[in-house]
Scaffold this motif. Structure first.
Motif, PDB file in Angstrom:
ATOM      1  N   LEU A   1      -7.609   9.312   1.528  1.00  0.00           N
ATOM      2  CA  LEU A   1      -7.248   7.898   1.373  1.00  0.00           C
ATOM      3  C   LEU A   1      -8.050   7.016   2.314  1.00  0.00           C
ATOM      4  CD1 LEU A   1      -3.356   7.971   0.994  1.00  0.00           C
ATOM      5  CD2 LEU A   1      -4.984   7.065  -0.670  1.00  0.00           C
TER       6      LEU A   1
ATOM      7  N   THR B   1       0.835  -1.207   0.000  1.00  0.00           N
ATOM      8  CA  THR B   1       0.000   0.000   0.000  1.00  0.00           C
ATOM      9  C   THR B   1       0.865   1.251   0.000  1.00  0.00           C
ATOM     10  OG1 THR B   1      -1.731  -1.189   1.214  1.00  0.00           O
ATOM     11  CG2 THR B   1      -1.848   1.215   1.205  1.00  0.00           C
TER      12      THR B   1
ATOM     13  N   ILE C   1     -11.022   7.063  -0.725  1.00  0.00           N
ATOM     14  CA  ILE C   1     -10.363   6.316  -1.803  1.00  0.00           C
ATOM     15  C   ILE C   1     -10.249   4.832  -1.491  1.00  0.00           C
ATOM     16  CG2 ILE C   1      -8.273   6.134  -3.203  1.00  0.00           C
ATOM     17  CD1 ILE C   1      -7.790   9.139  -2.645  1.00  0.00           C
ATOM     18  N   LEU C   2      -9.568   4.485  -0.384  1.00  0.00           N
ATOM     19  CA  LEU C   2      -9.311   3.070  -0.097  1.00  0.00           C
ATOM     20  C   LEU C   2     -10.588   2.251   0.146  1.00  0.00           C
ATOM     21  CD1 LEU C   2      -6.034   3.191   2.037  1.00  0.00           C
ATOM     22  CD2 LEU C   2      -6.315   2.428  -0.315  1.00  0.00           C
TER      23      LEU C   2
ATOM     24  N   ALA D   1     -11.753   1.539  -3.256  1.00  0.00           N
ATOM     25  CA  ALA D   1     -10.766   0.771  -4.010  1.00  0.00           C
ATOM     26  C   ALA D   1     -10.726  -0.688  -3.576  1.00  0.00           C
ATOM     27  CB  ALA D   1      -9.383   1.394  -3.846  1.00  0.00           C
TER      28      ALA D   1
ATOM     29  N   ILE E   1      -6.712   2.174  -6.478  1.00  0.00           N
ATOM     30  CA  ILE E   1      -6.816   3.602  -6.172  1.00  0.00           C
ATOM     31  C   ILE E   1      -7.201   4.387  -7.423  1.00  0.00           C
ATOM     32  CG2 ILE E   1      -5.475   5.647  -5.512  1.00  0.00           C
ATOM     33  CD1 ILE E   1      -3.902   3.839  -3.593  1.00  0.00           C
TER      34      ILE E   1
ATOM     35  N   ARG F   1      -2.383   0.138  -6.498  1.00  0.00           N
ATOM     36  CA  ARG F   1      -2.346   1.321  -7.364  1.00  0.00           C
ATOM     37  C   ARG F   1      -3.511   1.309  -8.352  1.00  0.00           C
ATOM     38  NH1 ARG F   1       0.092   2.855 -12.361  1.00  0.00           N
ATOM     39  NH2 ARG F   1       0.792   0.706 -12.659  1.00  0.00           N
TER      40      ARG F   1
ATOM     41  N   ILE G   1       1.013   4.140  -2.996  1.00  0.00           N
ATOM     42  CA  ILE G   1       0.805   5.572  -2.764  1.00  0.00           C
ATOM     43  C   ILE G   1       2.016   6.371  -3.237  1.00  0.00           C
ATOM     44  CG2 ILE G   1       0.480   7.317  -0.963  1.00  0.00           C
ATOM     45  CD1 ILE G   1      -1.100   5.140   0.585  1.00  0.00           C
TER      46      ILE G   1
END
Length: 203
Positions: A117, A9, A121-122, A125, A95, A92, A13
């Motif tokens: 995040l 992870t 996002i996460l 994702a 994300i 990636r 990022i």
């Protein structure tokens, strides 16, 4: 896998960051660890004492590599660091799959990037990340059999130790295969439940 997911992870990022240095470090790491076979990586970690007799911080902390680099530690590093390179690409992709409009909306209400995040996002994702990372987890279980080459006491190594004594080679190999199937079956069921959880609203 804890090492793999956390490091993967971070690498993901870093690779999508605006900082070129972070991008370069992540790209170089992924190139190195995806390019070298995992069995070879296990041998390198296990025999690290041949190059570095001591590891640590000069003047503060020093540990004899031979006493520290046990088969268990070499296995954790050899498998964990290598799989992190593959996991980084999956994370990636996950994300990047999140709609940019939501990220921009989070930024407009004052969310810092770490908050974006964690909250925006996460969580979204994960729907993309879980299936391939789950497969890597199952692969990791089977790849532990490679550690028998560096004398780590895992399932295959123990089976070999026994059949060297009693001569029942096929019986012990089938027994090892049976236990691998049991573990993989349980983990597959767990993965399926996790996938359903993160796919709510998308099914």
């Amino acid at each position: 896998m804890a090492l793999t997911i956390s490091l993967g992870t971070i690498l993901a990022i870093m690779k999508i960051a605006d900082n070129k240095v972070l991008q370069g470090i992540s790209t170089f790491y992924i190139w190195i660890f995806r390019g070298i076979p995992q069995l070879l990586q296990l041998y390198i970690w296990y025999n690290l004492a041949l190059v570095f007799s001591n590891i640590g911080i000069p003047g503060l902390l020093s540990v004899e590599t031979q006493s520290f680099m046990t088969p268990a530690v070499a296995t954790i590093l050899g498998l964990g660091l290598c799989q992190a390179a593959y996991t980084a690409e999956v994370v990636r992709a996950g994300i990047l799959s999140v709609d940019k409009g939501q990220i921009e909306a989070a930024a407009t209400i004052g969310m810092a990037y770490p908050q974006q995040l964690a909250r925006i996002i996460l969580p979204q994702a994960m729907r993309v990340i879980i299936p391939p990372v789950g497969n890597y987890f199952l692969t990791m279980v089977k790849l532990t059999s490679l550690a028998s080459a560096i004398q780590f006491s895992e399932l295959l190594y123990n089976a070999q130790t026994i059949y060297f004594v009693n001569g029942q080679v096929m019986e012990l190999l089938f027994a090892a295969a049976f236990w691998y199937l049991i573990v993989i079956t349980i983990l597959t069921a767990v993965q399926s439940r996790i996938e359903k959880y993160f796919s709510r609203g998308y099914a």
